[in-house]
Design a protein around this motif. Structure first.
Motif, PDB file in Angstrom:
ATOM      1  N   LEU A  63     -13.888  39.137 -41.802  1.00 25.58           N
ATOM      2  CA  LEU A  63     -14.002  40.573 -41.553  1.00 25.58           C
ATOM      3  C   LEU A  63     -12.684  41.171 -41.071  1.00 25.58           C
ATOM      4  CD1 LEU A  63     -17.507  40.798 -39.862  1.00 25.58           C
ATOM      5  CD2 LEU A  63     -16.853  41.668 -42.113  1.00 25.58           C
ATOM      6  N   VAL A  64     -12.004  40.472 -40.183  1.00 22.14           N
ATOM      7  CA  VAL A  64     -10.709  40.962 -39.696  1.00 22.14           C
ATOM      8  C   VAL A  64      -9.712  41.031 -40.844  1.00 22.14           C
ATOM      9  CG1 VAL A  64      -8.734  40.353 -38.245  1.00 22.14           C
ATOM     10  CG2 VAL A  64     -11.039  40.267 -37.302  1.00 22.14           C
ATOM     11  N   PHE A  65      -9.701  40.002 -41.684  1.00 24.12           N
ATOM     12  CA  PHE A  65      -8.762  39.983 -42.808  1.00 24.12           C
ATOM     13  C   PHE A  65      -9.023  41.143 -43.755  1.00 24.12           C
ATOM     14  CE2 PHE A  65      -7.054  38.712 -46.889  1.00 24.12           C
ATOM     15  CZ  PHE A  65      -5.807  38.221 -46.534  1.00 24.12           C
ATOM     16  N   VAL A  66     -10.287  41.372 -44.078  1.00 20.37           N
ATOM     17  CA  VAL A  66     -10.625  42.489 -44.959  1.00 20.37           C
ATOM     18  C   VAL A  66     -10.219  43.810 -44.309  1.00 20.37           C
ATOM     19  CG1 VAL A  66     -12.564  43.770 -45.960  1.00 20.37           C
ATOM     20  CG2 VAL A  66     -12.448  41.299 -46.210  1.00 20.37           C
ATOM     21  N   GLY A  67     -10.403  43.903 -42.986  1.00 20.74           N
ATOM     22  CA  GLY A  67     -10.054  45.122 -42.277  1.00 20.74           C
ATOM     23  C   GLY A  67      -8.563  45.402 -42.220  1.00 20.74           C
ATOM     24  N   ILE A  68      -7.738  44.351 -42.155  1.00 21.32           N
ATOM     25  CA  ILE A  68      -6.292  44.571 -42.032  1.00 21.32           C
ATOM     26  C   ILE A  68      -5.536  44.326 -43.337  1.00 21.32           C
ATOM     27  CG2 ILE A  68      -6.294  44.031 -39.573  1.00 21.32           C
ATOM     28  CD1 ILE A  68      -4.946  41.353 -40.310  1.00 21.32           C
ATOM     29  N   ALA A  69      -6.257  44.028 -44.414  1.00 23.50           N
ATOM     30  CA  ALA A  69      -5.584  43.728 -45.687  1.00 23.50           C
ATOM     31  C   ALA A  69      -4.705  44.882 -46.154  1.00 23.50           C
ATOM     32  CB  ALA A  69      -6.605  43.375 -46.768  1.00 23.50           C
ATOM     33  N   GLY A  70      -5.185  46.109 -46.004  1.00 21.81           N
ATOM     34  CA  GLY A  70      -4.393  47.275 -46.400  1.00 21.81           C
ATOM     35  C   GLY A  70      -3.125  47.400 -45.570  1.00 21.81           C
ATOM     36  N   LYS A  71      -3.247  47.154 -44.268  1.00 18.17           N
ATOM     37  CA  LYS A  71      -2.074  47.212 -43.388  1.00 18.17           C
ATOM     38  C   LYS A  71      -1.094  46.088 -43.720  1.00 18.17           C
ATOM     39  CE  LYS A  71      -3.019  50.689 -40.746  1.00 18.17           C
ATOM     40  NZ  LYS A  71      -2.236  51.899 -40.814  1.00 18.17           N
ATOM     41  N   LEU A  72      -1.614  44.895 -44.023  1.00 23.72           N
ATOM     42  CA  LEU A  72      -0.725  43.786 -44.413  1.00 23.72           C
ATOM     43  C   LEU A  72       0.057  44.137 -45.671  1.00 23.72           C
ATOM     44  CD1 LEU A  72      -2.961  40.633 -43.782  1.00 23.72           C
ATOM     45  CD2 LEU A  72      -0.931  41.319 -42.514  1.00 23.72           C
ATOM     46  N   GLU A  74       0.903  47.088 -46.627  1.00 26.49           N
ATOM     47  CA  GLU A  74       1.897  48.085 -46.235  1.00 26.49           C
ATOM     48  C   GLU A  74       3.049  47.441 -45.454  1.00 26.49           C
ATOM     49  OE1 GLU A  74       1.767  51.619 -43.016  1.00 26.49           O
ATOM     50  OE2 GLU A  74       0.128  51.618 -44.484  1.00 26.49           O
ATOM     51  N   TRP A  75       2.738  46.616 -44.467  1.00 23.81           N
ATOM     52  CA  TRP A  75       3.757  45.999 -43.617  1.00 23.81           C
ATOM     53  C   TRP A  75       4.662  45.048 -44.383  1.00 23.81           C
ATOM     54  CZ3 TRP A  75      -0.374  44.431 -39.525  1.00 23.81           C
ATOM     55  CH2 TRP A  75      -0.736  45.553 -38.770  1.00 23.81           C
ATOM     56  N   MET A  76       4.069  44.314 -45.336  1.00 21.56           N
ATOM     57  CA  MET A  76       4.832  43.299 -46.063  1.00 21.56           C
ATOM     58  C   MET A  76       5.355  43.818 -47.399  1.00 21.56           C
ATOM     59  SD  MET A  76       2.340  40.114 -45.174  1.00 21.56           S
ATOM     60  CE  MET A  76       3.461  38.768 -45.468  1.00 21.56           C
ATOM     61  N   SER A  77       5.149  45.089 -47.682  1.00 26.84           N
ATOM     62  CA  SER A  77       5.587  45.731 -48.926  1.00 26.84           C
ATOM     63  C   SER A  77       5.107  44.974 -50.157  1.00 26.84           C
ATOM     64  CB  SER A  77       7.114  45.856 -48.950  1.00 26.84           C
ATOM     65  OG  SER A  77       7.567  46.595 -47.840  1.00 26.84           O
ATOM     66  N   GLU A  81      -3.145  44.250 -52.293  1.00 30.71           N
ATOM     67  CA  GLU A  81      -3.648  43.658 -51.053  1.00 30.71           C
ATOM     68  C   GLU A  81      -3.655  42.139 -51.177  1.00 30.71           C
ATOM     69  OE1 GLU A  81      -7.462  45.219 -50.044  1.00 30.71           O
ATOM     70  OE2 GLU A  81      -6.639  47.156 -49.450  1.00 30.71           O
ATOM     71  N   PRO A  82      -3.438  41.424 -50.072  1.00 33.29           N
ATOM     72  CA  PRO A  82      -3.484  39.963 -50.112  1.00 33.29           C
ATOM     73  C   PRO A  82      -4.860  39.475 -50.570  1.00 33.29           C
ATOM     74  CG  PRO A  82      -2.699  40.744 -47.975  1.00 33.29           C
ATOM     75  CD  PRO A  82      -3.138  41.939 -48.747  1.00 33.29           C
ATOM     76  N   SER A  83      -4.875  38.348 -51.221  1.00 28.60           N
ATOM     77  CA  SER A  83      -6.112  37.789 -51.761  1.00 28.60           C
ATOM     78  C   SER A  83      -7.074  37.388 -50.647  1.00 28.60           C
ATOM     79  CB  SER A  83      -5.776  36.561 -52.612  1.00 28.60           C
ATOM     80  OG  SER A  83      -6.956  35.909 -53.011  1.00 28.60           O
ATOM     81  N   VAL A  84      -8.357  37.600 -50.880  1.00 27.22           N
ATOM     82  CA  VAL A  84      -9.354  37.183 -49.905  1.00 27.22           C
ATOM     83  C   VAL A  84      -9.470  35.660 -49.835  1.00 27.22           C
ATOM     84  CG1 VAL A  84     -10.713  39.284 -49.976  1.00 27.22           C
ATOM     85  CG2 VAL A  84     -11.224  37.454 -51.569  1.00 27.22           C
ATOM     86  N   TRP A  85      -8.876  34.969 -50.794  1.00 29.94           N
ATOM     87  CA  TRP A  85      -8.874  33.502 -50.739  1.00 29.94           C
ATOM     88  C   TRP A  85      -8.092  33.018 -49.522  1.00 29.94           C
ATOM     89  CZ3 TRP A  85     -12.379  30.985 -53.209  1.00 29.94           C
ATOM     90  CH2 TRP A  85     -12.878  31.468 -54.410  1.00 29.94           C
ATOM     91  N   ILE A  86      -7.121  33.811 -49.082  1.00 31.44           N
ATOM     92  CA  ILE A  86      -6.355  33.448 -47.883  1.00 31.44           C
ATOM     93  C   ILE A  86      -7.298  33.414 -46.684  1.00 31.44           C
ATOM     94  CG2 ILE A  86      -4.527  34.195 -46.311  1.00 31.44           C
ATOM     95  CD1 ILE A  86      -3.173  35.481 -48.810  1.00 31.44           C
ATOM     96  N   SER A  87      -8.121  34.432 -46.523  1.00 29.14           N
ATOM     97  CA  SER A  87      -9.054  34.452 -45.391  1.00 29.14           C
ATOM     98  C   SER A  87     -10.112  33.357 -45.537  1.00 29.14           C
ATOM     99  CB  SER A  87      -9.710  35.812 -45.246  1.00 29.14           C
ATOM    100  OG  SER A  87     -10.571  36.087 -46.324  1.00 29.14           O
ATOM    101  N   PHE A  88     -10.502  33.044 -46.754  1.00 26.09           N
ATOM    102  CA  PHE A  88     -11.476  31.981 -46.966  1.00 26.09           C
ATOM    103  C   PHE A  88     -10.905  30.655 -46.483  1.00 26.09           C
ATOM    104  CE2 PHE A  88     -13.093  28.533 -49.661  1.00 26.09           C
ATOM    105  CZ  PHE A  88     -14.441  28.600 -49.337  1.00 26.09           C
TER     106      PHE A  88
END
Length: 102
Positions: A63-72, A74-77, A81-88
């Motif tokens: 849930l946190v990853f999904v919530g901050i994926a947009g910010k990640l 933006e921050w990392m240019s 959005e980063p893959s949800v496989w990372i949070s998995f």
């Protein structure tokens, strides 16, 4: 029956892993009953307790990853959005750590 949820591959894999863990834990419990033990969690726990705590922690990581994926993104240019496989992967590593050391 399952039309209410968007069943993407990561969601299906996540829930399949949970079902397989529950089946495996049931078989393990039948073959070798658990005992209370202390790990680094502040309470004495059984395998089932650690699985429950680990599953809650895994859900929160996702849930946190999904919530901050947009910010990640933006921050990392990043282009997307980063893959949800990372949070998995992170959530399964956390679950394994809690099951082993908790």
């Amino acid at each position: 029956m399952f039309d209410w949820m968007v069943w993407t591959t990561p969601v299906a894999v996540f829930f399949t892993c949970i079902v397989l863990m529950l089946i495996g834990m049931t078989i393990w419990e039948l073959k070798s009953p658990t005992t209370l033990r202390r790990g680094w969690l502040p309470i004495a726990t059984t395998r089932g307790d650690r699985l429950f705590i680990g599953l809650l922690a895994a859900a929160y990581v996702n849930l946190v990853f999904v919530g901050i994926a947009g910010k990640l993104q933006e921050w990392m240019s990043l282009e997307a959005e980063p893959s949800v496989w990372i949070s998995f992967v992170l959530s399964m590593l956390l679950l394994a750590l809690i099951m082993r050391k908790g």
